[in-house]
Design an enzyme around this catalytic site. Structure first.
Site, PDB file in Angstrom:
ATOM      1  N   SER A 133       0.209   5.499  -1.482  1.00 35.88           N
ATOM      2  CA  SER A 133      -0.706   6.542  -1.005  1.00 35.88           C
ATOM      3  C   SER A 133      -0.645   6.691   0.504  1.00 35.88           C
ATOM      4  CB  SER A 133      -2.137   6.155  -1.434  1.00 35.88           C
ATOM      5  OG  SER A 133      -3.096   7.030  -0.890  1.00 35.88           O
ATOM      6  N   ASP A 181       2.272  -1.776  -4.409  1.00 30.73           N
ATOM      7  CA  ASP A 181       0.868  -1.344  -4.385  1.00 30.73           C
ATOM      8  C   ASP A 181       0.164  -1.909  -5.615  1.00 30.73           C
ATOM      9  OD1 ASP A 181      -0.491   1.317  -2.736  1.00 30.73           O
ATOM     10  OD2 ASP A 181      -1.607   0.523  -4.443  1.00 30.73           O
ATOM     11  N   GLY A 198       0.823  -1.216   0.000  1.00 29.94           N
ATOM     12  CA  GLY A 198       0.000   0.000   0.000  1.00 29.94           C
ATOM     13  C   GLY A 198       0.851   1.258   0.000  1.00 29.94           C
ATOM     14  N   THR A 219      -5.932  11.212   4.796  1.00 31.35           N
ATOM     15  CA  THR A 219      -5.363  10.530   3.620  1.00 31.35           C
ATOM     16  C   THR A 219      -6.476  10.403   2.581  1.00 31.35           C
ATOM     17  OG1 THR A 219      -6.037   8.264   4.166  1.00 31.35           O
ATOM     18  CG2 THR A 219      -3.999   9.051   5.198  1.00 31.35           C
ATOM     19  N   ILE A 247      -0.711   6.746   4.286  1.00 26.63           N
ATOM     20  CA  ILE A 247       0.179   6.280   5.347  1.00 26.63           C
ATOM     21  C   ILE A 247       1.341   5.468   4.768  1.00 26.63           C
ATOM     22  CG2 ILE A 247       0.309   4.716   7.339  1.00 26.63           C
ATOM     23  CD1 ILE A 247      -2.635   5.663   7.990  1.00 26.63           C
ATOM     24  N   ASP A 294      -0.807  -7.058  -5.640  1.00 21.68           N
ATOM     25  CA  ASP A 294      -2.107  -7.221  -4.979  1.00 21.68           C
ATOM     26  C   ASP A 294      -1.883  -8.151  -3.794  1.00 21.68           C
ATOM     27  OD1 ASP A 294      -4.619  -7.900  -4.106  1.00 21.68           O
ATOM     28  OD2 ASP A 294      -5.402  -8.428  -6.090  1.00 21.68           O
ATOM     29  N   TYR A 339     -14.911  -3.720   8.024  1.00 23.24           N
ATOM     30  CA  TYR A 339     -13.588  -3.117   8.270  1.00 23.24           C
ATOM     31  C   TYR A 339     -13.136  -3.337   9.720  1.00 23.24           C
ATOM     32  CZ  TYR A 339     -10.005   0.608   8.331  1.00 23.24           C
ATOM     33  OH  TYR A 339      -8.847   1.334   8.458  1.00 23.24           O
TER      34      TYR A 339
HETATM   35  P1  NAD Z   1      -5.013   4.984   1.274  1.00 15.19           P
HETATM   36  O1  NAD Z   1      -6.275   4.643   0.607  1.00 15.19           O
HETATM   37  O2  NAD Z   1      -4.461   6.369   1.155  1.00 15.19           O
HETATM   38  O3  NAD Z   1      -3.857   3.969   0.839  1.00 15.19           O
HETATM   39  C1  NAD Z   1      -4.095   2.584   0.772  1.00 15.19           C
HETATM   40  C2  NAD Z   1      -3.274   2.015  -0.365  1.00 15.19           C
HETATM   41  O4  NAD Z   1      -3.522   0.607  -0.411  1.00 15.19           O
HETATM   42  C3  NAD Z   1      -3.653   2.583  -1.740  1.00 15.19           C
HETATM   43  O5  NAD Z   1      -2.492   3.045  -2.407  1.00 15.19           O
HETATM   44  C4  NAD Z   1      -4.265   1.387  -2.455  1.00 15.19           C
HETATM   45  O6  NAD Z   1      -3.998   1.364  -3.866  1.00 15.19           O
HETATM   46  C5  NAD Z   1      -3.585   0.227  -1.761  1.00 15.19           C
HETATM   47  N1  NAD Z   1      -4.338  -1.029  -1.909  1.00 15.19           N
HETATM   48  C6  NAD Z   1      -5.679  -1.223  -1.830  1.00 15.19           C
HETATM   49  N2  NAD Z   1      -5.970  -2.511  -2.054  1.00 15.19           N
HETATM   50  C7  NAD Z   1      -4.795  -3.144  -2.275  1.00 15.19           C
HETATM   51  C8  NAD Z   1      -4.433  -4.496  -2.577  1.00 15.19           C
HETATM   52  N3  NAD Z   1      -5.363  -5.458  -2.708  1.00 15.19           N
HETATM   53  N4  NAD Z   1      -3.118  -4.791  -2.728  1.00 15.19           N
HETATM   54  C9  NAD Z   1      -2.183  -3.820  -2.614  1.00 15.19           C
HETATM   55  N5  NAD Z   1      -2.460  -2.537  -2.359  1.00 15.19           N
HETATM   56  C10 NAD Z   1      -3.749  -2.210  -2.184  1.00 15.19           C
HETATM   57  O7  NAD Z   1      -5.247   4.623   2.824  1.00 15.19           O
HETATM   58  P2  NAD Z   1      -4.428   5.052   4.145  1.00 15.19           P
HETATM   59  O8  NAD Z   1      -5.283   5.996   4.889  1.00 15.19           O
HETATM   60  O9  NAD Z   1      -3.033   5.400   3.818  1.00 15.19           O
HETATM   61  O10 NAD Z   1      -4.447   3.669   4.931  1.00 15.19           O
HETATM   62  C11 NAD Z   1      -3.301   2.847   5.113  1.00 15.19           C
HETATM   63  C12 NAD Z   1      -3.622   1.781   6.146  1.00 15.19           C
HETATM   64  O11 NAD Z   1      -3.930   2.410   7.397  1.00 15.19           O
HETATM   65  C13 NAD Z   1      -4.831   0.939   5.783  1.00 15.19           C
HETATM   66  O12 NAD Z   1      -4.610  -0.396   6.188  1.00 15.19           O
HETATM   67  C14 NAD Z   1      -5.938   1.555   6.607  1.00 15.19           C
HETATM   68  O13 NAD Z   1      -6.964   0.641   6.873  1.00 15.19           O
HETATM   69  C15 NAD Z   1      -5.192   1.958   7.857  1.00 15.19           C
HETATM   70  N6  NAD Z   1      -5.871   3.011   8.623  1.00 15.19           N
HETATM   71  C16 NAD Z   1      -6.087   4.256   8.090  1.00 15.19           C
HETATM   72  C17 NAD Z   1      -6.749   5.222   8.856  1.00 15.19           C
HETATM   73  C18 NAD Z   1      -7.008   6.618   8.350  1.00 15.19           C
HETATM   74  O14 NAD Z   1      -7.667   7.391   9.075  1.00 15.19           O
HETATM   75  N7  NAD Z   1      -6.558   7.011   7.176  1.00 15.19           N
HETATM   76  C19 NAD Z   1      -7.196   4.906  10.149  1.00 15.19           C
HETATM   77  C20 NAD Z   1      -6.959   3.632  10.649  1.00 15.19           C
HETATM   78  C21 NAD Z   1      -6.286   2.693   9.872  1.00 15.19           C
END
Ligand code: NAD
Length: 251
Positions: free
Chosen positions: A16, A37, A13, A194, A18, A64, A159
């Site tokens: 994008s 990613d 991931g 994000t 985090i 993936d 989720y």
């Molecule tokens: P984001 O959507 O900005 O980034 C997620 C990335 O994962 C994207 O680049 C996407 O293309 C990639 N992705 C999606 N499905 C995929 C797959 N099957 N294989 C490979 N890559 C894949 O999200 P984020 O906010 O940066 O979140 C990162 C992590 O932190 C996630 O696990 C999310 O659940 C967790 N999280 C985020 C928040 C928040 O508030 N943003 C809060 C708690 C937890």
């Protein structure tokens, strides 16, 4: 900094939010980064943004996390390229498909479990096998869980279940891998700005903000700083932990 010099990190991931901030923070501390990613253009952009220390090499691959076959291929490429397995793994790939329980359809439930929980399992298992067989002794696996998995969140039955699952997986991996010198920890972000949280309406944002003792939303770098700590030897006695990085949101 150079707390992580000579270390190789695999980040899922990484295109994008985090994941990208994590790649940048680990590279700043001297690690070589393999950015992966689904979104390969985004992964390339992340790679281009990384700071370069002497002897560092950053790469990116389309991956993936729900595909065991793709994971094997990427790991083969990494071994060919670096002649060693990653000693840092950050599982940041994740998705949401929100719907109230009453309306949640099975496909949306399964998809979120498939990416967030099974994806974390598949990547962790494949990398851990290499860490053990290649005798990596300072391994650190860091999983992105969520405050949602702890306190629940409206519309996130899929989720929240996936993220609570990631915590259980993390604790079990911590127990099983400890004797191989590999630590495994979870981070529970609160509300981080994000692309994942971009769609949240202004009204909801205002309500959430009032519940955050520190009075602000998190930045991706707030999470990346804690990932850097968990990746480094500064946390060498920390394993099986779930660390909330949420501005006090869920005390
Ligand atoms: P984001 O959507 O900005 O980034 C997620 C990335 O994962 C994207 O680049 C996407 O293309 C990639 N992705 C999606 N499905 C995929 C797959 N099957 N294989 C490979 N890559 C894949 O999200 P984020 O906010 O940066 O979140 C990162 C992590 O932190 C996630 O696990 C999310 O659940 C967790 N999280 C985020 C928040 C928040 O508030 N943003 C809060 C708690 C937890």
């Amino acid at each position: 900094g150079s707390v992580l010099s000579g270390r190789l990190a695999l980040v899922t991931g990484g295109a994008s939010g985090i994941g990208r901030a994590v790649c940048q923070a680990l590279a700043t501390e001297g690690a070589s980064i393999v950015v992966t990613d689904l979104n390969i253009e985004g992964a390339q952009d992340t790679t281009d943004s990384l700071s370069k220390h002497a002897n560092n090499k950053h790469m990116n691959y389309s991956l993936d996390v729900a595909s065991g076959e793709e994971i094997q291929k990427v790991l083969e490429c990494i071994i060919n390229e670096y002649k060693k397995p990653p000693c840092i793994l950050v599982n940041s790939a994740g998705i949401t498909k929100d719907e109230f329980l009453i309306k949640m359809d099975e496909k949306k439930f399964d998809k979120v479990i498939e990416v967030n929980l099974k994806g974390t399992f598949l990547v962790t298992q494949a990398v851990a096998k290499l860490m053990v067989s290649q005798r990596v002794t300072n391994g650190s696996i860091i999983n992105l869980a969520s405050i949602s998995g702890k306190i629940g969140n409206l519309g996130q039955v899929n989720y929240a279940a996936s993220k609570a699952g990631v915590e259980g997986l993390t604790r079990t991996c911590a127990r099983e891998l400890a004797r191989f010198g590999v630590r495994c920890n979870a981070i529970l972000p609160g509300f981080i700005k994000t692309p994942m949280t971009d769609a949240v309406p202004e009204k909801v944002l205002e309500q959430v903000k009032k519940q955050i003792p520190l009075g602000r939303f998190g930045q991706p770098s707030d999470i990346a700083d804690v990932v850097t700590f968990l990746a480094s030897e500064r946390s060498s006695y920390v394993t099986g932990a779930s660390i909330e990085v949420a501005g006090g949101l869920a005390m």
